[in-house]
Design a protein around this motif. Structure first.
Motif, PDB file in Angstrom:
ATOM      1  N   TYR A 126       2.612   1.203  12.441  1.00 20.35           N
ATOM      2  CA  TYR A 126       1.789   0.784  11.233  1.00 20.35           C
ATOM      3  C   TYR A 126       0.696   1.685  10.955  1.00 20.35           C
ATOM      4  O   TYR A 126       0.029   2.159  11.887  1.00 20.35           O
ATOM      5  N   ARG A 127       0.589   2.010   9.512  1.00 22.48           N
ATOM      6  CA  ARG A 127      -0.586   2.728   9.142  1.00 22.48           C
ATOM      7  C   ARG A 127      -1.794   1.753   9.147  1.00 22.48           C
ATOM      8  O   ARG A 127      -1.622   0.662   8.879  1.00 22.48           O
ATOM      9  N   VAL A 128      -2.729   2.380   9.580  1.00 23.74           N
ATOM     10  CA  VAL A 128      -4.279   1.875   9.832  1.00 23.74           C
ATOM     11  C   VAL A 128      -5.217   2.685   9.261  1.00 23.74           C
ATOM     12  O   VAL A 128      -5.006   3.839   9.015  1.00 23.74           O
ATOM     13  N   HIS A 129      -6.409   2.020   8.837  1.00 25.22           N
ATOM     14  CA  HIS A 129      -7.472   2.796   8.152  1.00 25.22           C
ATOM     15  C   HIS A 129      -8.435   3.369   9.273  1.00 25.22           C
ATOM     16  O   HIS A 129      -9.026   4.470   8.971  1.00 25.22           O
ATOM     17  N   ASP A 130      -8.873   2.829  10.280  1.00 20.82           N
ATOM     18  CA  ASP A 130      -9.568   3.193  11.230  1.00 20.82           C
ATOM     19  C   ASP A 130      -8.972   2.861  12.695  1.00 20.82           C
ATOM     20  O   ASP A 130      -9.224   1.818  13.204  1.00 20.82           O
ATOM     21  N   LEU A 131      -8.297   3.838  13.375  1.00 21.10           N
ATOM     22  CA  LEU A 131      -7.744   3.746  14.511  1.00 21.10           C
ATOM     23  C   LEU A 131      -8.710   3.226  15.432  1.00 21.10           C
ATOM     24  O   LEU A 131      -8.398   2.097  16.312  1.00 21.10           O
ATOM     25  N   ALA A 132      -9.714   3.896  15.843  1.00 20.89           N
ATOM     26  CA  ALA A 132     -10.456   3.722  16.706  1.00 20.89           C
ATOM     27  C   ALA A 132     -11.267   2.154  16.732  1.00 20.89           C
ATOM     28  O   ALA A 132     -11.472   1.521  17.706  1.00 20.89           O
ATOM     29  N   PRO A 135      -3.871  11.533   8.697  1.00 16.78           N
ATOM     30  CA  PRO A 135      -4.833  12.476   8.205  1.00 16.78           C
ATOM     31  C   PRO A 135      -5.652  12.158   6.853  1.00 16.78           C
ATOM     32  O   PRO A 135      -5.013  11.672   6.130  1.00 16.78           O
ATOM     33  N   PRO A 136      -6.784  12.780   6.791  1.00 18.43           N
ATOM     34  CA  PRO A 136      -7.370  12.584   5.502  1.00 18.43           C
ATOM     35  C   PRO A 136      -6.679  12.911   4.237  1.00 18.43           C
ATOM     36  O   PRO A 136      -6.164  13.980   4.464  1.00 18.43           O
ATOM     37  N   GLY A 137      -6.567  12.297   3.277  1.00 13.11           N
ATOM     38  CA  GLY A 137      -5.984  12.821   2.008  1.00 13.11           C
ATOM     39  C   GLY A 137      -4.511  12.279   1.819  1.00 13.11           C
ATOM     40  O   GLY A 137      -3.666  12.468   0.911  1.00 13.11           O
ATOM     41  N   GLN A 138      -4.132  11.532   2.941  1.00 13.24           N
ATOM     42  CA  GLN A 138      -2.672  11.157   2.883  1.00 13.24           C
ATOM     43  C   GLN A 138      -2.428   9.739   2.784  1.00 13.24           C
ATOM     44  O   GLN A 138      -3.300   8.921   3.552  1.00 13.24           O
ATOM     45  N   GLU A 146       0.876  -1.107  -0.075  1.00 12.47           N
ATOM     46  CA  GLU A 146      -0.202  -0.051   0.164  1.00 12.47           C
ATOM     47  C   GLU A 146       0.878   1.184  -0.035  1.00 12.47           C
ATOM     48  O   GLU A 146       1.800   1.447   0.653  1.00 12.47           O
ATOM     49  N   PRO A 147       0.505   2.306  -0.820  1.00 15.00           N
ATOM     50  CA  PRO A 147       1.476   3.437  -0.944  1.00 15.00           C
ATOM     51  C   PRO A 147       1.221   4.292   0.327  1.00 15.00           C
ATOM     52  O   PRO A 147       0.101   4.121   1.145  1.00 15.00           O
TER      53      PRO A 147
END
Length: 120
Positions: free
Chosen positions: A69-75, A117-120, A42-43
């Motif tokens: 680690y990057r995640v989509h929905d932390l909560a 943040p959104p858009g990244q 994933e970029p």
């Protein structure tokens, strides 16, 4: 001439590599491949940072490293990890660089989870 263009991999020792790989696969969704590792395609941005050994950002872990680690929905992920019985730290952060939360893996390593943040 560019010498380093990014992080090519992260490698660390474990007391029980099979169990630790299974924990990361079950709880964080890391697609562990037959050779024992994973390839993230994933970029996104990868941060490289050297911290002061006297700081407490890695606490309560005593490891000399922490993987983010990057995640989509932390909560949602933090709640799922709590429901699964993982050691999730109560503190979270939400700021200009995104949302952050932390979990401790079975070998005591602090793992940082980051929702950009959104858009990244």
């Amino acid at each position: 001439m560019k010498r380093v263009t990014g992080i090519g991999g992260i490698f660390f020792h474990a007391q029980d590599p099979v169990a630790l790989r299974a924990w990361y696969e079950q709880h964080l969704g890391v697609d562990v491949l037959p050779w024992g590792g994973a390839a993230f395609t994933e970029p996104g941005t990868t941060i490289w940072s050297v911290s002061d050994a006297g700081g407490d950002h890695f606490a309560p872990s005593t490891s000399s490293f922490m993987i983010n680690y990057r995640v989509h929905d932390l909560a949602a992920l933090l709640q799922a990890l709590r429901d699964e019985g993982c050691t999730v730290l109560e503190k979270t952060e939400d700021g200009e660089y995104g949302k952050f939360g932390w979990v401790i893996d079975p070998e005591g390593n602090k793992v940082e989870l980051w929702q950009p943040p959104p858009g990244q």
